[in-house]
Design an enzyme around this catalytic site. Sequence first.
Site, PDB file in Angstrom:
ATOM      1  CG  HIS A 189       1.102   8.274  11.828  1.00 53.66           C
ATOM      2  ND1 HIS A 189       1.337   8.129  10.477  1.00 53.66           N
ATOM      3  CD2 HIS A 189       2.082   9.099  12.291  1.00 53.66           C
ATOM      4  CE1 HIS A 189       2.420   8.842  10.139  1.00 53.66           C
ATOM      5  NE2 HIS A 189       2.881   9.431  11.224  1.00 53.66           N
ATOM      6  CG  ASP A 226       2.455   9.480   1.379  1.00 56.40           C
ATOM      7  OD1 ASP A 226       2.719   9.727   2.577  1.00 56.40           O
ATOM      8  OD2 ASP A 226       3.021  10.045   0.425  1.00 56.40           O
ATOM      9  CG  LEU A 276      -6.500 -10.438   2.734  1.00 56.77           C
ATOM     10  CD1 LEU A 276      -6.309 -10.103   1.264  1.00 56.77           C
ATOM     11  CD2 LEU A 276      -7.113  -9.229   3.461  1.00 56.77           C
TER      12      LEU A 276
END
Length: 253
Positions: free
Chosen positions: A46, A29, A140
């Site tokens: 962004h 955020d 991962l």
Amino acid sequence: MWLLRQPHSLYGKMIDLNKIPTHVAVIMDGNGRWAAKNRVNRISGHNAGMESMKNIVRKASDLGIKYLTVYAFSTENWKRTEEEVSGIFKLLVKFVKLDLDELCEKNVKVMVMGDYSVIPDNAKKSLEKTMEKTKDNTGLQFNIALNYGSRAEILRGINNIIADEKKRKINLPIDEKLFSKYLYTGDECGNVPDPDLIIRTSGEQRLSNFLLWQCAYSEFAFTDTLWPDFTREEFEQIIEKYQNRERRFGGRN
Ligand code: IPE
Ligand code: IPE
Ligand code: MG
């Protein structure tokens, strides 16, 4: 193997590689506030956030974290302008296209968590291609929560349970283990264990509809850093602090 057991001491921090959290989830955020602070538009915010995301995927993979889940777009984020929403999806396409080779090189498996059937077509295709290309990777597991909302996830699970019970595929009553399988984190994403650690950047201290069922015993780390300013060093510091916490799960120490 021997090397892996040594404490990891980059940046002077000591991470115990024997106590790495299995699943770290991140609420990324603060892109908008970062953009305002830097006098650029929200899309640039962004874009800068995507760079942070890449850094953290690399770091998580290097540390041997098994699951990394990032909250990229919530079911509530559709309330934003069309321009911002389409900008976010375009950036995601850019990320998966440009970084697919590196993800494969690092043996990362990409999964999308949430109802991505409704996202723009080219984003859907790129993500599907990435998931297909990385599906056999064993390093991962990188879960991108996209059009994800935990309440919608729980309701969808309940509706599917009712449907399966009608088809006599399952018997009532169900238990926690079976319910978990019906969530996005369940069968669909390879039964991801509950997050050990949830990080939220930007100073907000709320979950915003993220992993409400799964966070029952998660540890939380809140930082004022805006997501585009979040560094690998801070990620390491948070993991180090997590390693010094005592988790009791309701039991006694
Ligand atoms: C997080 O940054 C990214 C998404 C929610 C898609 P924000 O865009 O929410 O940034 P702030 O909270 O406005 O600073
Ligand atoms: C949460 O951030 C969602 C993502 C990071 C994708 P928001 O910015 O949407 O959350 P609120 O509105 O501050 O709770
Ligand atoms: Mg926000």
